[in-house]
Design a protein around this motif. Sequence first.
Motif, PDB file in Angstrom:
ATOM      1  N   GLU A  22       0.813  -1.214   0.000  1.00  8.96           N
ATOM      2  CA  GLU A  22       0.000   0.000   0.000  1.00  8.96           C
ATOM      3  C   GLU A  22       0.848   1.265   0.000  1.00  8.96           C
ATOM      4  O   GLU A  22       0.478   2.254  -0.638  1.00  8.96           O
ATOM      5  CB  GLU A  22      -0.985  -0.029   1.167  1.00  8.96           C
ATOM      6  N   SER A  23       1.984   1.249   0.675  1.00  6.21           N
ATOM      7  CA  SER A  23       2.823   2.444   0.684  1.00  6.21           C
ATOM      8  C   SER A  23       3.508   2.649  -0.664  1.00  6.21           C
ATOM      9  O   SER A  23       4.014   3.739  -0.939  1.00  6.21           O
ATOM     10  CB  SER A  23       3.856   2.379   1.818  1.00  6.21           C
ATOM     11  N   ASN A  24       3.470   1.635  -1.501  1.00  3.14           N
ATOM     12  CA  ASN A  24       4.009   1.772  -2.854  1.00  3.14           C
ATOM     13  C   ASN A  24       2.905   2.111  -3.855  1.00  3.14           C
ATOM     14  O   ASN A  24       3.120   2.058  -5.061  1.00  3.14           O
ATOM     15  CB  ASN A  24       4.737   0.481  -3.256  1.00  3.14           C
ATOM     16  N   GLY A  25       1.717   2.436  -3.350  1.00  6.05           N
ATOM     17  CA  GLY A  25       0.633   2.916  -4.194  1.00  6.05           C
ATOM     18  C   GLY A  25      -0.263   1.855  -4.785  1.00  6.05           C
ATOM     19  O   GLY A  25      -1.030   2.136  -5.708  1.00  6.05           O
ATOM     20  N   HIS A  26      -0.200   0.636  -4.259  1.00  6.15           N
ATOM     21  CA  HIS A  26      -1.009  -0.452  -4.800  1.00  6.15           C
ATOM     22  C   HIS A  26      -2.096  -0.858  -3.812  1.00  6.15           C
ATOM     23  O   HIS A  26      -2.052  -0.506  -2.639  1.00  6.15           O
ATOM     24  CB  HIS A  26      -0.132  -1.654  -5.143  1.00  6.15           C
ATOM     25  N   ARG A  27      -3.063  -1.614  -4.306  1.00  6.30           N
ATOM     26  CA  ARG A  27      -4.162  -2.134  -3.486  1.00  6.30           C
ATOM     27  C   ARG A  27      -3.807  -3.546  -3.042  1.00  6.30           C
ATOM     28  O   ARG A  27      -3.397  -4.366  -3.859  1.00  6.30           O
ATOM     29  CB  ARG A  27      -5.434  -2.153  -4.330  1.00  6.30           C
ATOM     30  N   ALA A  28      -3.977  -3.841  -1.764  1.00  7.46           N
ATOM     31  CA  ALA A  28      -3.670  -5.160  -1.216  1.00  7.46           C
ATOM     32  C   ALA A  28      -4.951  -5.911  -0.888  1.00  7.46           C
ATOM     33  O   ALA A  28      -5.842  -5.381  -0.230  1.00  7.46           O
ATOM     34  CB  ALA A  28      -2.814  -5.026   0.042  1.00  7.46           C
ATOM     35  N   LEU A  29      -5.039  -7.144  -1.377  1.00  9.59           N
ATOM     36  CA  LEU A  29      -6.081  -8.082  -0.974  1.00  9.59           C
ATOM     37  C   LEU A  29      -5.415  -9.084  -0.042  1.00  9.59           C
ATOM     38  O   LEU A  29      -4.255  -9.448  -0.254  1.00  9.59           O
ATOM     39  CB  LEU A  29      -6.644  -8.827  -2.189  1.00  9.59           C
ATOM     40  N   GLN A  30      -6.146  -9.561   0.972  1.00  6.82           N
ATOM     41  CA  GLN A  30      -5.542 -10.435   1.975  1.00  6.82           C
ATOM     42  C   GLN A  30      -6.279 -11.758   2.082  1.00  6.82           C
ATOM     43  O   GLN A  30      -7.507 -11.790   2.115  1.00  6.82           O
ATOM     44  CB  GLN A  30      -5.572  -9.755   3.347  1.00  6.82           C
ATOM     45  N   ALA A  31      -5.487 -12.843   2.134  1.00 10.44           N
ATOM     46  CA  ALA A  31      -6.027 -14.183   2.361  1.00 10.44           C
ATOM     47  C   ALA A  31      -5.121 -14.882   3.367  1.00 10.44           C
ATOM     48  O   ALA A  31      -3.904 -14.832   3.238  1.00 10.44           O
ATOM     49  CB  ALA A  31      -6.075 -14.967   1.056  1.00 10.44           C
ATOM     50  N   ILE A  32      -5.738 -15.546   4.352  1.00 10.87           N
ATOM     51  CA  ILE A  32      -4.948 -16.207   5.397  1.00 10.87           C
ATOM     52  C   ILE A  32      -4.698 -17.684   5.111  1.00 10.87           C
ATOM     53  O   ILE A  32      -3.996 -18.339   5.864  1.00 10.87           O
ATOM     54  CB  ILE A  32      -5.589 -16.044   6.791  1.00 10.87           C
ATOM     55  N   ASP A  33      -5.282 -18.206   4.023  1.00 10.21           N
ATOM     56  CA  ASP A  33      -5.000 -19.587   3.632  1.00 10.21           C
ATOM     57  C   ASP A  33      -5.182 -19.728   2.121  1.00 10.21           C
ATOM     58  O   ASP A  33      -5.667 -18.817   1.443  1.00 10.21           O
ATOM     59  CB  ASP A  33      -5.840 -20.597   4.413  1.00 10.21           C
ATOM     60  N   ALA A  34      -4.772 -20.880   1.599  1.00 18.01           N
ATOM     61  CA  ALA A  34      -4.788 -21.087   0.154  1.00 18.01           C
ATOM     62  C   ALA A  34      -6.197 -21.086  -0.427  1.00 18.01           C
ATOM     63  O   ALA A  34      -6.417 -20.552  -1.516  1.00 18.01           O
ATOM     64  CB  ALA A  34      -4.080 -22.398  -0.181  1.00 18.01           C
ATOM     65  N   GLU A  35      -7.157 -21.663   0.289  1.00 22.20           N
ATOM     66  CA  GLU A  35      -8.515 -21.729  -0.234  1.00 22.20           C
ATOM     67  C   GLU A  35      -9.099 -20.335  -0.444  1.00 22.20           C
ATOM     68  O   GLU A  35      -9.699 -20.058  -1.484  1.00 22.20           O
ATOM     69  CB  GLU A  35      -9.415 -22.556   0.701  1.00 22.20           C
ATOM     70  N   ILE A  36      -8.909 -19.460   0.541  1.00 19.85           N
ATOM     71  CA  ILE A  36      -9.387 -18.078   0.403  1.00 19.85           C
ATOM     72  C   ILE A  36      -8.619 -17.394  -0.723  1.00 19.85           C
ATOM     73  O   ILE A  36      -9.196 -16.666  -1.532  1.00 19.85           O
ATOM     74  CB  ILE A  36      -9.247 -17.311   1.734  1.00 19.85           C
ATOM     75  N   ILE A  49       0.203 -12.090  -7.375  1.00 18.63           N
ATOM     76  CA  ILE A  49      -0.097 -12.833  -6.147  1.00 18.63           C
ATOM     77  C   ILE A  49       1.209 -13.089  -5.412  1.00 18.63           C
ATOM     78  O   ILE A  49       2.177 -13.578  -6.007  1.00 18.63           O
ATOM     79  CB  ILE A  49      -0.798 -14.176  -6.452  1.00 18.63           C
ATOM     80  N   LEU A  50       1.233 -12.747  -4.133  1.00 15.84           N
ATOM     81  CA  LEU A  50       2.347 -13.074  -3.249  1.00 15.84           C
ATOM     82  C   LEU A  50       1.879 -14.252  -2.407  1.00 15.84           C
ATOM     83  O   LEU A  50       0.921 -14.132  -1.633  1.00 15.84           O
ATOM     84  CB  LEU A  50       2.712 -11.883  -2.361  1.00 15.84           C
ATOM     85  N   MET A  51       2.523 -15.414  -2.564  1.00 15.70           N
ATOM     86  CA  MET A  51       2.032 -16.665  -1.979  1.00 15.70           C
ATOM     87  C   MET A  51       3.028 -17.241  -0.982  1.00 15.70           C
ATOM     88  O   MET A  51       4.147 -17.616  -1.352  1.00 15.70           O
ATOM     89  CB  MET A  51       1.806 -17.675  -3.111  1.00 15.70           C
ATOM     90  N   ASP A  52       2.596 -17.323   0.280  1.00 14.10           N
ATOM     91  CA  ASP A  52       3.390 -18.034   1.285  1.00 14.10           C
ATOM     92  C   ASP A  52       3.408 -19.511   0.884  1.00 14.10           C
ATOM     93  O   ASP A  52       2.415 -20.040   0.388  1.00 14.10           O
ATOM     94  CB  ASP A  52       2.734 -17.845   2.659  1.00 14.10           C
ATOM     95  N   MET A  53       4.528 -20.168   1.096  1.00 12.80           N
ATOM     96  CA  MET A  53       4.635 -21.587   0.744  1.00 12.80           C
ATOM     97  C   MET A  53       4.164 -22.502   1.862  1.00 12.80           C
ATOM     98  O   MET A  53       3.699 -23.606   1.611  1.00 12.80           O
ATOM     99  CB  MET A  53       6.082 -21.939   0.361  1.00 12.80           C
ATOM    100  N   HIS A  54       4.260 -22.056   3.119  1.00  9.17           N
ATOM    101  CA  HIS A  54       3.819 -22.861   4.261  1.00  9.17           C
ATOM    102  C   HIS A  54       2.512 -22.295   4.786  1.00  9.17           C
ATOM    103  O   HIS A  54       2.500 -21.353   5.563  1.00  9.17           O
ATOM    104  CB  HIS A  54       4.873 -22.864   5.375  1.00  9.17           C
ATOM    105  N   LEU A  55       1.413 -22.883   4.345  1.00 12.20           N
ATOM    106  CA  LEU A  55       0.085 -22.446   4.753  1.00 12.20           C
ATOM    107  C   LEU A  55      -0.638 -23.609   5.420  1.00 12.20           C
ATOM    108  O   LEU A  55      -0.343 -24.772   5.125  1.00 12.20           O
ATOM    109  CB  LEU A  55      -0.719 -21.993   3.521  1.00 12.20           C
ATOM    110  N   PRO A  56      -1.597 -23.308   6.285  1.00 10.04           N
ATOM    111  CA  PRO A  56      -2.393 -24.393   6.875  1.00 10.04           C
ATOM    112  C   PRO A  56      -3.256 -25.047   5.793  1.00 10.04           C
ATOM    113  O   PRO A  56      -3.709 -24.375   4.871  1.00 10.04           O
ATOM    114  CB  PRO A  56      -3.247 -23.677   7.922  1.00 10.04           C
ATOM    115  N   GLY A  57      -3.442 -26.338   5.880  1.00 11.20           N
ATOM    116  CA  GLY A  57      -4.225 -27.035   4.855  1.00 11.20           C
ATOM    117  C   GLY A  57      -3.393 -27.183   3.589  1.00 11.20           C
ATOM    118  O   GLY A  57      -2.306 -27.738   3.604  1.00 11.20           O
TER     119      GLY A  57
END
Length: 125
Positions: A22-36, A49-57
Motif C-alpha cells: 500500500e505504501s508503494n501505491g497499490h491495493r492489497a487483498l488479503q487471504a490467510i489460507d490457500a482456499e481463500i 499474487i504473493l504466496m506463502d509456501m507454508h500455509l495451513p491445509g
Amino acid sequence: MATILIVEDSQTNMELAVFLVESNGHRALQAIDAEIGLTLARTEKPDLILMDMHLPGMDGMEATGLLKRDPATRAIPVVALTALAMKGDEERILAAGCDGYISKPFRYKDFLATLERHLGDRPSA
C-alpha cells in the motif's frame, strides 16, 4: 495502481507485506489460507499474487499449481514468500509454477523491486 493478493497466514508478515504494497501505491487483498486465496484470485483477478509456501491445509506450491492450471488465473504472476532458503528450495518453488521468489525475512528494497519487476510498466498511484 495494481491489485496485489497476499496469501499469508502469519499476521506479522501479512501486516508488513500490506504496508509495503500500500505504501508503494497499490491495493492489497488479503487471504490467510490457500482456499481463500484461490477464491480471491478467481473473483478479483489481481495483477500479482504473493504466496506463502507454508500455509495451513493446502500449501502454497499446491495452490500455485492450481492457479497455473486454471485458464482464468494462469497468466497472473505468482511470487513465493517463503522461509525456505536451503540450496534447491528456490528451484523447487520455481518448478512448482511460481514466477519469482522472495525469502523471509524479506528486505523491503528487494520486496519492492520484485513487485515492480513482475508488475512491469504499470504505474503506481
